[in-house]
Design a protein around this motif. Structure first.
Motif, PDB file in Angstrom:
ATOM      1  N   UNK A 147      30.362 -20.866  15.008  1.00 22.06           N
ATOM      2  CA  UNK A 147      29.106 -20.723  15.460  1.00 22.06           C
ATOM      3  C   UNK A 147      29.208 -19.617  16.619  1.00 22.06           C
ATOM      4  N   UNK A 148      28.072 -18.874  16.671  1.00 25.52           N
ATOM      5  CA  UNK A 148      28.050 -17.860  17.530  1.00 25.52           C
ATOM      6  C   UNK A 148      27.054 -17.720  18.469  1.00 25.52           C
ATOM      7  N   UNK A 149      27.128 -17.020  19.665  1.00 30.47           N
ATOM      8  CA  UNK A 149      25.943 -16.753  20.599  1.00 30.47           C
ATOM      9  C   UNK A 149      25.502 -15.439  20.455  1.00 30.47           C
ATOM     10  N   UNK A 150      24.314 -15.010  20.706  1.00 30.92           N
ATOM     11  CA  UNK A 150      23.986 -13.626  20.841  1.00 30.92           C
ATOM     12  C   UNK A 150      24.765 -12.856  21.799  1.00 30.92           C
ATOM     13  N   UNK A 151      24.874 -11.342  21.638  1.00 31.18           N
ATOM     14  CA  UNK A 151      25.287 -10.593  22.589  1.00 31.18           C
ATOM     15  C   UNK A 151      24.304  -9.568  23.226  1.00 31.18           C
ATOM     16  N   UNK A 152      23.868  -9.567  24.397  1.00 30.86           N
ATOM     17  CA  UNK A 152      22.984  -8.748  24.831  1.00 30.86           C
ATOM     18  C   UNK A 152      23.382  -7.968  25.942  1.00 30.86           C
ATOM     19  N   UNK A 153      23.289  -6.531  25.850  1.00 34.84           N
ATOM     20  CA  UNK A 153      23.495  -5.405  26.903  1.00 34.84           C
ATOM     21  C   UNK A 153      22.427  -5.299  28.019  1.00 34.84           C
ATOM     22  N   UNK A 154      21.509  -5.985  27.774  1.00 33.54           N
ATOM     23  CA  UNK A 154      20.419  -6.021  28.535  1.00 33.54           C
ATOM     24  C   UNK A 154      19.517  -4.710  28.484  1.00 33.54           C
ATOM     25  N   UNK A 155      18.850  -4.333  29.804  1.00 30.94           N
ATOM     26  CA  UNK A 155      18.226  -3.186  29.580  1.00 30.94           C
ATOM     27  C   UNK A 155      18.685  -2.044  30.504  1.00 30.94           C
ATOM     28  N   UNK A 156      18.522  -0.932  29.860  1.00 30.47           N
ATOM     29  CA  UNK A 156      19.153   0.082  30.681  1.00 30.47           C
ATOM     30  C   UNK A 156      18.572   1.614  30.353  1.00 30.47           C
ATOM     31  N   UNK A 157      18.757   2.390  31.350  1.00 29.65           N
ATOM     32  CA  UNK A 157      18.194   3.725  31.008  1.00 29.65           C
ATOM     33  C   UNK A 157      19.288   4.678  30.249  1.00 29.65           C
ATOM     34  N   UNK A 158      19.772   5.647  30.948  1.00 29.99           N
ATOM     35  CA  UNK A 158      20.615   6.725  30.482  1.00 29.99           C
ATOM     36  C   UNK A 158      21.952   6.141  30.392  1.00 29.99           C
TER      37      UNK A 158
END
Length: 174
Positions: free
Chosen positions: A50-61
Motif C-alpha cells: 500500500x502507498x500514500x501520496x507524496x505531495x511537494x505542496x505549493x511553491x513559487x520559483x
C-alpha cells in the motif's frame, strides 16, 4: 397406572409446596470411545503493498530543492523475503534517473517538472525498479512494514504555473 400415580404425586407436591427431586442425568459406565481429526491451514508466501501520496505542496520559483517524504507499507508472510521497486511514473519521457511530473491544465501538455525518489534521507541512493540494483529488500514479519520514500524536486527552471503530477507504481516482488 404408574404414570397416573407419578402425575398425581407431582400435582400433590406442587399444591402443598413440597420440594421436588429433579430428574438426574443418566450416568453410563459401560466405557467410552473417542475419535480424532486433523485441522490444517496452508500458508503460502504472499505479500501486499500500500502507498500514500507524496505531495511537494505549493511553491513559487524552483530556486532551491523541495524535499518531502511518504511511506510504502509492505505486509508479507513471516520470513518471506521481498524487494520493493518504484517505477519511473506515467509521464512520457520519465526514467528512474529522471522522473517527471506533467502539467494538468488544458493547453499545458508537454510542460514538466523533474523530481527524484530516494531510499535514504541524504538523497544519495535512487529508488528504482530493478531487483538487486535499486530496489529495497526486506523480510516479512507477518505485519505491515513501513518503508520511507524520500522525494526531492531539485532546483530547476520554473515552468508556467499549474498543478504537476504523475502516478508512480510501487511493486513488491516476493
Amino acid at each position: 397406572m404408574k404414570r397416573k400415580l407419578l402425575s398425581s404425586g407431582l400435582i400433590v407436591a406442587l399444591m402443598f409446596g413440597l420440594p421436588l427431586q429433579l430428574a438426574r442425568a443418566a450416568v453410563y459406565s459401560n466405557g467410552t470411545a473417542t475419535a480424532t481429526f486433523t485441522v490444517t491451514l496452508t500458508l503460502n508466501a504472499n505479500c501486499s503493498i500500500a502507498a500514500t501520496p507524496l505531495s511537494f505542496g505549493s511553491n513559487g520559483v524552483l530556486t532551491s530543492a523541495l524535499n518531502q517524504q511518504t511511506t510504502v507499507s509492505v505486509t508479507c508472510t513471516n520470513t518471506t523475503p521481498y524487494n520493493v521497486g518504484l517505477d519511473a511514473g506515467t509521464v512520457t519521457g520519465s526514467s528512474v534517473t529522471n522522473r517527471l511530473m506533467a502539467g494538468t491544465a488544458t493547453g499545458n501538455t508537454g510542460t514538466t517538472v523533474g523530481f527524484e525518489l530516494y531510499q535514504d534521507a541524504g538523497h544519495t541512493v535512487l529508488w528504482g525498479n530493478t531487483q538487486g540494483t535499486n530496489t529495497v529488500s526486506g523480510t516479512g514479519s507477518g505485519s505491515a512494514q513501513p518503508l520511507v520514500v524520500y522525494g526531492q524536486v531539485p532546483a530547476q527552471t520554473t515552468p508556467k504555473p499549474d498543478t504537476y503530477q504523475t502516478t508512480v507504481t510501487a511493486t513488491v516482488y516476493f
